[in-house]
Design a protein around this motif. Structure first.
Motif, PDB file in Angstrom:
ATOM      1  N   HIS A  57      -3.549   0.444  19.881  1.00  0.00           N
ATOM      2  CA  HIS A  57      -2.307   0.083  20.574  1.00  0.00           C
ATOM      3  C   HIS A  57      -1.535   1.348  20.972  1.00  0.00           C
ATOM      4  O   HIS A  57      -0.938   1.406  22.055  1.00  0.00           O
ATOM      5  CB  HIS A  57      -1.451  -0.820  19.686  1.00  0.00           C
ATOM      6  CG  HIS A  57      -2.069  -2.169  19.432  1.00  0.00           C
ATOM      7  ND1 HIS A  57      -2.582  -2.950  20.440  1.00  0.00           N
ATOM      8  CD2 HIS A  57      -2.264  -2.869  18.285  1.00  0.00           C
ATOM      9  CE1 HIS A  57      -3.059  -4.079  19.931  1.00  0.00           C
ATOM     10  NE2 HIS A  57      -2.875  -4.048  18.617  1.00  0.00           N
ATOM     11  N   GLU A  58      -1.550   2.368  20.103  1.00  0.00           N
ATOM     12  CA  GLU A  58      -0.934   3.657  20.463  1.00  0.00           C
ATOM     13  C   GLU A  58      -1.642   4.273  21.659  1.00  0.00           C
ATOM     14  O   GLU A  58      -1.012   4.856  22.549  1.00  0.00           O
ATOM     15  CB  GLU A  58      -1.006   4.625  19.282  1.00  0.00           C
ATOM     16  CG  GLU A  58      -0.058   4.329  18.141  1.00  0.00           C
ATOM     17  CD  GLU A  58      -0.125   5.423  17.090  1.00  0.00           C
ATOM     18  OE1 GLU A  58      -0.115   6.622  17.463  1.00  0.00           O
ATOM     19  OE2 GLU A  58      -0.206   5.090  15.893  1.00  0.00           O
TER      20      GLU A  58
ATOM     21  N   GLN B 156      -3.129   2.788  24.063  1.00  0.00           N
ATOM     22  CA  GLN B 156      -2.741   2.089  25.293  1.00  0.00           C
ATOM     23  C   GLN B 156      -1.389   2.574  25.807  1.00  0.00           C
ATOM     24  O   GLN B 156      -1.205   2.769  27.011  1.00  0.00           O
ATOM     25  CB  GLN B 156      -2.693   0.579  25.042  1.00  0.00           C
ATOM     26  CG  GLN B 156      -4.069  -0.051  24.885  1.00  0.00           C
ATOM     27  CD  GLN B 156      -3.978  -1.554  24.677  1.00  0.00           C
ATOM     28  OE1 GLN B 156      -3.412  -2.019  23.696  1.00  0.00           O
ATOM     29  NE2 GLN B 156      -4.511  -2.302  25.615  1.00  0.00           N
ATOM     30  N   THR B 157      -0.446   2.790  24.895  1.00  0.00           N
ATOM     31  CA  THR B 157       0.881   3.258  25.321  1.00  0.00           C
ATOM     32  C   THR B 157       0.854   4.707  25.774  1.00  0.00           C
ATOM     33  O   THR B 157       1.781   5.165  26.440  1.00  0.00           O
ATOM     34  CB  THR B 157       1.897   3.107  24.171  1.00  0.00           C
ATOM     35  OG1 THR B 157       1.454   3.872  23.036  1.00  0.00           O
ATOM     36  CG2 THR B 157       2.037   1.653  23.762  1.00  0.00           C
TER      37      THR B 157
END
Length: 653
Positions: free
Chosen positions: A356-357, A359-360
């Motif tokens: 998720h990190e 992706q950001t």
């Protein structure tokens, strides 16, 4: 429009008359040359370039071979090249010289479209312009970058021989590299052995070609010939030799090469230091890699990534994360390395959180990322996340290669979706032994014993050799379905047909299979005749079988062996006491409980995982750490009331 300064400068170029065009002194008058160079050097756009080109045509400066060549070179080799425009300029020159052809060929050989170099070379030959010794290194480089281009490269080599240029060491080295990449090391070695113009670059080229092809022993053998010939290695040679040690995992030889670099005062270049770090990590020696890393004054992305991989490989994920966070720039490779490290250490939740990190951070994942994420979902049983990843793979048009397809098959099977696992299995364009093993084990774990055995037969019929994990799946299938005869047969085939010695898990499967079938004496005989020492899983399988078939004496024997292996396992005491209770041996059950208390063993609390909206939540007995624990316990209270109410209603009827 051109700037006013540039426009005034262009007006200074004389409109040469035809009578002056052949006067080389005027055409190469220093002010004109210096003005042209300054104009091209300050050019910042294609529009300005075209205006300069137009002025050169109007002034007839384009007729100067030097001026025309300088214009073509700028188009082809500047920091922002425009190769199609350089070709257009080249084709419109009256008599382009060899230099002009060479710079455009070079530009395309450096580009993502190297085959254009070959087309230009053919045009060059048709124009009657003779290639020189600078033409061919670029052509060989282009061939090296093109897959399946050995025939073309060989034809170019034929031209080199015809022109008598094979004795040029630069051309020879370029040809050697091309043949090693495109034609194979056998042909490259023949060319190398038959040449009399070899230099250090030639030796380095072939040594590193052996490394690239995964033939480290041949690379080291060539180095010994190099030593006998009195050729002194340099930093590039050492990179190849250290890489050979990495592939062989020969730590001692790698250390020797490291000492050679130090003793001979060779420069610890960044690529050489990176190669040494990689060697130490692959040879399971982390400390020297750390020392090299911390001693580097300049680090590349490879330096940082190598240490992330190293720490992750050794399970030092906190250190890996610190190095990762300190990296000035991160592409997909270090992200993949750290995610894979979390998965390797069975920390799937952290792996998904890191994704998720990622992706950001606007870093685009690749197929390797997806494989690691699917493995994390498999560990956690996170089906919803696995489904999302599968949709993401389809949306991003990732190639469903063997690794990715196998990961999907495994994930669906272990997350309870065996039909979906079978569907993906049939859709994969290419399957290897690992893919077949995944579906066989998946079918076995879902109780589809006959289907698992059928897939095993299909696998062997197409010529793929099963490994010990494949047989574990087959034996597990036999165990689930109670197929005793089949289990005996496949267990025997492991060593007799496929020369695979049974491992501890295969023995535990056989003990479980025989024990469940009530063949306790045969199961005990398997345990006693094992070629390796039985572990807790083997004795546990026998113990459970004894409990099922109420063989208390053999159950006691197995339990004693289990307690010898792990006297602090609360589960053994509990199960032993339960076996005594089921056999109406209350006094013996009390002794088991008393022994547990004397040993100071406490019952291990149960643990469960649940996935909600793609998030995995973990709970233990009487857990109140969750932020919504009040709501959870309130719901459990309501469920308990509902269950009691249903029981009361059932009693009434």
């Amino acid at each position: 429009m051109l700037s006013s300064t540039t426009h005034r400068a262009l007006n200074l170029i004389p409109n040469c008359q035809s009578s002056l065009l052949h006067n080389q002194n005027l055409i190469f008058h220093p002010p004109h040359v210096s003005l042209l160079l300054s104009l091209l050097d300050s050019c910042s756009s294609l529009r300005h370039l075209k205006q300069i080109h137009a002025q050169m045509v109007l002034s007839d400066l384009i007729s100067s071979p030097f001026a025309a060549g300088r214009l073509v070179a700028f188009c082809a080799l500047s920091d922002t090249p425009n190769l199609p425009y350089s070709v257009a300029v080249l084709r419109n020159l009256c008599n382009p010289n060899t230099f002009s052809w060479n710079v455009v060929i070079r530009g395309y050989s450096d580009s993502d479209d190297p085959k254009e170099s070959i087309f230009l070379y053919k045009d060059m030959l048709r124009s009657s312009t003779r290639p020189d010794n600078r033409t061919f290194p670029f052509l060989f480089k282009a061939c090296s970058k093109m897959s399946g281009c050995f025939r073309t490269g060989n034809a170019v080599l034929g031209h080199v021989v015809q022109l008598g240029l094979i004795s040029d060491v630069f051309i020879f080295n370029a040809a050697l590299h091309m043949i090693a990449v495109c034609g194979g090391l056998v042909y490259a070695r023949k060319l190398f052995d038959g040449s009399g113009v070899r230099d250090l670059v030639s030796w380095n080229t072939l040594i590193n070609a052996y490394v690239q092809c995964g033939k480290p022993r041949e690379g080291l053998g060539l180095f010994r010939e190099m030593e006998v010939g009195g050729v002194r290695p340099d930093e590039v040679t050492m990179i190849g030799l250290v890489s050979c040690c990495s592939q062989l995992q020969d730590l001692e030889l790698g250390r020797n090469f490291h000492r050679y670099v130090e003793e001979n005062e060779l420069e610890f270049t960044v690529p050489l230091t990176n190669a040494l770090m990689d060697m130490y990590i692959k040879c399971a020696s982390l400390k020297p890699a750390e020392i090299l890393f911390h001693g580097m004054k300049k680090r590349t992305a490879i330096s940082w990534t190598t240490m992330v991989v190293g720490y992750a490989k050794f399970g030092l994920l906190d250190k890996a994360r610190r190095v990762f966070d300190e990296m000035p720039e991160k592409d997909v490779i270090p992200w993949n390395a750290l995610i894979a490290g979390y998965v390797q250490c069975r920390r799937g939740k952290e792996a998904l959180a890191l994704f998720h990190e990622m992706q950001t951070s606007d870093v685009k994942p690749n197929e390797v990322t997806m494989v690691s994420l699917l493995s994390a979902c498999t560990q956690l049983g996170a089906l919803d996340m696995g489904l999302w990843i599968h949709r993401y793979i389809e949306k991003q048009n990732f190639s469903l290669n063997v690794a990715l397809g196998t990961a999907l098959v495994d994930m669906y099977a272990k997350c309870g979706k065996i039909k979906k696992s079978l569907q993906v299995f049939e859709e994969i364009p290419e399957r290897n032994a690992l893919t077949w093993t995944s579906i066989i084990c998946g079918l076995a774990s879902h109780g589809c014993a006959r289907d698992a055995i059928e897939h095993f037969h299909r696998m062997t019929e197409i010529g793929l050799a099963p490994d010990d994990v494949t047989f574990l799946g087959v034996l597990s299938a036999c165990c689930h379905a109670g197929l005793v005869d089949e289990g005996r047969k496949y267990f025997a085939q492991m060593s007799s047909v496929y020369k695979l010695p049974p491992r501890i898990k295969h023995y535990s499967c056989m003990v479980d299979l025989l024990g469940r079938a009530g063949l306790l004496n045969e199961a005990l005989e398997v345990v006693r005749t094992m070629h390796i020492k039985p572990d807790a899983v083997v004795w546990g399988a026998l113990f459970f079988a004894c409990r099922i078939h109420r063989n208390v004496s053999m159950g006691e024997y197995a339990a004693v062996r289990l307690l010898e292996l792990d006297p602090h396992d609360s589960g053994i005491y509990v199960l032993l006491a339960n076996m005594y209770v089921e056999a109406n041996m209350r006094d013996e059950a009390d002794k088991a409980w008393q022994l547990m208390k004397q040993k100071g063993v406490e019952k291990t609390p149960g643990c469960s995982l649940i996935e909600v909206d793609g998030m995995v939540h973990e709970f233990i007995v009487r857990d109140k750490s969750h932020q919504e624990c009040k709501e959870i316990y309130a719901c459990l209270t309501q469920l308990a009331k509902q269950i009691n109410c249903d029981r009361t209603m059932a009693d009434l009827y």
